[in-house]
Motif scaffolding. Structure first.
Motif, short mmCIF file in Angstrom:
data_model
loop_
_atom_site.label_atom_id
_atom_site.label_comp_id
_atom_site.label_asym_id
_atom_site.label_seq_id
_atom_site.Cartn_x
_atom_site.Cartn_y
_atom_site.Cartn_z
N VAL A 88 54.59 72.80 95.93
CA VAL A 88 53.56 72.87 96.94
C VAL A 88 53.50 71.54 97.46
O VAL A 88 53.35 70.55 96.74
CB VAL A 88 52.23 73.58 96.64
CG1 VAL A 88 51.44 73.25 98.10
CG2 VAL A 88 52.48 74.94 96.44
N TYR A 89 53.49 71.49 98.76
CA TYR A 89 53.17 70.17 99.49
C TYR A 89 52.47 70.19 100.38
O TYR A 89 51.98 70.94 101.38
CB TYR A 89 54.64 69.42 100.25
CG TYR A 89 54.49 68.36 100.94
CD1 TYR A 89 54.42 67.29 100.66
CD2 TYR A 89 54.12 68.52 102.54
CE1 TYR A 89 54.41 65.82 101.37
CE2 TYR A 89 53.71 67.39 103.46
CZ TYR A 89 54.11 66.27 102.60
OH TYR A 89 53.74 65.04 103.44
N LEU A 90 51.27 69.05 100.18
CA LEU A 90 50.02 68.84 101.05
C LEU A 90 50.01 67.39 101.50
O LEU A 90 50.02 66.50 100.80
CB LEU A 90 48.78 69.09 100.08
CG LEU A 90 47.59 69.10 100.86
CD1 LEU A 90 47.21 70.34 101.87
CD2 LEU A 90 46.32 68.98 99.89
N GLY A 91 50.20 67.45 102.80
CA GLY A 91 50.16 66.10 103.58
C GLY A 91 49.92 66.25 105.06
O GLY A 91 49.39 66.92 105.60
N PRO A 92 50.33 65.19 105.71
CA PRO A 92 49.94 65.05 107.41
C PRO A 92 50.68 66.46 107.89
O PRO A 92 51.71 66.75 107.19
CB PRO A 92 50.67 63.75 107.64
CG PRO A 92 50.76 63.21 106.50
CD PRO A 92 50.91 63.94 105.26
N ALA A 93 50.14 66.87 108.72
CA ALA A 93 50.49 68.26 109.44
C ALA A 93 51.91 67.94 109.99
O ALA A 93 52.74 68.99 109.78
CB ALA A 93 49.74 68.55 110.60
N GLU A 94 52.20 66.76 110.71
CA GLU A 94 53.93 66.76 111.15
C GLU A 94 54.58 66.63 109.93
O GLU A 94 55.82 67.24 110.27
CB GLU A 94 53.79 65.50 111.82
CG GLU A 94 52.92 65.18 113.15
CD GLU A 94 52.69 63.82 113.69
OE1 GLU A 94 53.40 62.78 113.06
OE2 GLU A 94 52.01 63.77 114.67
N ALA A 95 54.38 66.12 108.75
CA ALA A 95 55.15 66.14 107.68
C ALA A 95 55.53 67.32 107.13
O ALA A 95 56.48 67.72 106.82
CB ALA A 95 54.88 64.95 106.47
N ALA A 96 54.41 68.16 106.98
CA ALA A 96 54.67 69.54 106.50
C ALA A 96 55.35 70.29 107.44
O ALA A 96 56.13 71.26 106.85
CB ALA A 96 53.05 70.04 106.19
N ALA A 97 55.30 70.05 108.67
CA ALA A 97 56.00 71.09 109.75
C ALA A 97 57.51 70.79 109.63
O ALA A 97 58.13 71.72 109.78
CB ALA A 97 55.41 70.70 110.96
N VAL A 98 57.92 69.68 109.26
CA VAL A 98 59.37 69.29 109.10
C VAL A 98 60.03 69.39 107.52
O VAL A 98 61.09 69.10 107.65
CB VAL A 98 59.72 68.08 109.99
CG1 VAL A 98 59.31 68.08 111.25
CG2 VAL A 98 59.18 66.83 109.30
N LEU A 99 59.28 69.25 106.77
CA LEU A 99 59.69 69.06 105.25
C LEU A 99 60.88 69.99 104.91
O LEU A 99 61.95 69.50 104.58
CB LEU A 99 58.64 69.38 104.19
CG LEU A 99 59.08 69.15 102.89
CD1 LEU A 99 59.56 67.67 102.52
CD2 LEU A 99 57.83 69.61 101.98
N ARG A 100 60.61 71.34 105.25
CA ARG A 100 61.77 72.15 104.75
C ARG A 100 62.95 72.22 105.60
O ARG A 100 64.26 72.39 105.33
CB ARG A 100 61.34 73.58 104.45
CG ARG A 100 60.46 73.96 103.56
CD ARG A 100 60.01 75.39 103.21
NE ARG A 100 59.20 76.07 104.24
CZ ARG A 100 58.61 77.00 104.02
NH1 ARG A 100 59.01 77.96 102.82
NH2 ARG A 100 57.63 77.43 104.79
N SER A 101 62.69 71.91 106.91
CA SER A 101 63.94 71.59 107.81
C SER A 101 64.74 70.53 107.51
O SER A 101 65.92 70.60 107.65
CB SER A 101 63.34 71.20 109.37
OG SER A 101 62.72 72.60 109.80
N VAL A 102 63.98 69.24 107.18
CA VAL A 102 64.67 68.27 106.68
C VAL A 102 65.46 68.55 105.31
O VAL A 102 66.75 68.14 105.22
CB VAL A 102 63.86 67.04 106.30
CG1 VAL A 102 64.68 65.91 105.72
CG2 VAL A 102 63.31 66.38 107.63
N SER A 103 64.82 69.21 104.47
CA SER A 103 65.76 69.68 103.33
C SER A 103 67.05 70.58 103.48
O SER A 103 67.98 70.09 102.87
CB SER A 103 64.88 70.59 102.38
OG SER A 103 65.61 70.87 101.36
#
Length: 348
Positions: free
Chosen positions: A115-130
């Protein structure tokens, strides 16, 4: 089935035990960590009792997650001492984390069993970047891709420098690192993660500095670079305000009973809109009073994601046509009974 984890501020998107800096004493009582995405889904469904009253965020989250065998990464940019308040005995772990993120203006999502908890922008793109990094690596030869795809646990000690951590991860895999000077000096608390591919281990660290990486054609050099601005811009747009402004909502009756009247067929018009399908779906549900039941496990098993960006527009569409316009570009479909909408893969 409701989505277990997926929010980023106002966005739908989604413990490091097992996360940076939880007390050593807590490690002794933590449950065994979920070691796969499917195991994480089951843990997030578990009911939990929470009694937080001004508790420091990091301690509250890591203690709760450790007790339930969930690894959580709390982004370095989040104040670990910000107070949190929540009392509940009837929410699941996923619902608690989602509520916490919403109340703190943060984002929460998952990457594999973490689970990742962080800034909304980072959470929104984390899996897309992966996924972008995975798509790149799949173009390499099997021999070159193997070190980047090999799953291993990740552990580091207190006062570790993330720049050194990234360099060590690549050196252990026999790969060269470039662009590490983009990672500023920082000291992290110790942490431990369940098995993840090297790609995802690097992503979870680099994301906290708004960085990602590229892989050379021979697979031997990993270069750290800033996240694409267009990706961050899309995340900002999705998290700042709802992207969906549907016209066609029926007005409330001012004449009391509607007995004997023919039901009004409501039609919807939506100007061209783009964003993560989960974000758009959640905003539609909020506006139209729909109850979403998202089969997250089936969606993941089909290789699909609510983070996928889609574009749609409709004019004078029925509710079913509106939902299909949002979901079908992402390979999803739905079953609707009244206001209850079940979301599932179009081709399971």
């Amino acid at each position: 089935m409701p989505s277990l984890l997926s929010t980023s501020g106002r966005c739908l998107t989604w413990a490091i035990a097992v996360c940076a800096s939880w007390p050593a004493a807590s490690r002794a009582v933590s449950a065994e960590l979920a070691s796969s995405a499917s195991a994480l889904v089951e843990r997030l469904r578990a009911p939990v009792a929470v009694y937080w009253s001004g508790d420091p965020l990091r301690r509250a989250v890591t203690t709760l997650c450790a007790a339930n065998g969930v690894a959580v990464v709390i982004d370095r940019r989040i104040d670990p001492d910000r107070p949190v308040d929540l009392r509940s005995e009837d929410l699941t772990l996923g619902q608690v984390l989602r509520h916490l993120a919403d109340s703190q203006g943060l984002g929460v999502t998952s990457l594999g069993p973490v689970v990742y908890l962080g800034p909304a922008e980072a959470a929104a793109v984390l899996r897309s970047v992966s996924r972008l990094r995975l798509d790149e690596v799949r173009k390499l030869t099997p021999e070159a891709a193997q070190p980047l795809l090999r799953a291993q646990r990740l552990r580091w000690e207190d006062l570790t420098e993330p720049r050194e951590l990234l360099g060590q991860l690549l050196a252990q895999a026999g790969l060269r690192a470039a662009g590490l000077d983009r990672v500023p000096h920082d000291l992290w608390a110790g942490a431990e993660l369940p098995p993840l591919s090297l790609l995802d281990r690097l992503t979870l660290v680099a994301m906290q500095f708004d960085l990602t990486f590229t892989v050379s054609p021979d697979g031997q050099t990993v270069t750290f670079v800033p996240l694409p601005e267009e990706l961050l811009a899309a995340a900002r747009q999705a998290t700042e305000k709802p992207a969906v402004e549907v016209s066609g909502l029926p007005a409330r009756s001012k004449t009391g009973s509607a007995k004997g009247r023919r039901p009004v067929e409501v039609r919807f018009t939506q100007k061209p809109t783009q964003g993560p399908v989960g974000v758009l779906l959640k905003q539609l549900a909020d506006k139209l009073g729909l109850e979403l039941r998202i089969d997250q496990q089936a969606i993941q098993a089909a290789g699909l994601s609510l983070d996928r960006s889609v574009a749609f527009q409709v004019e004078q569409a029925t509710l079913d046509e509106l939902l299909d316009a949002v979901l079908s570009p992402a390979g999803l479909t739905f079953r609707r009974v009244g206001k209850v909408v079940e979301v599932l893969p179009a081709n399971p």
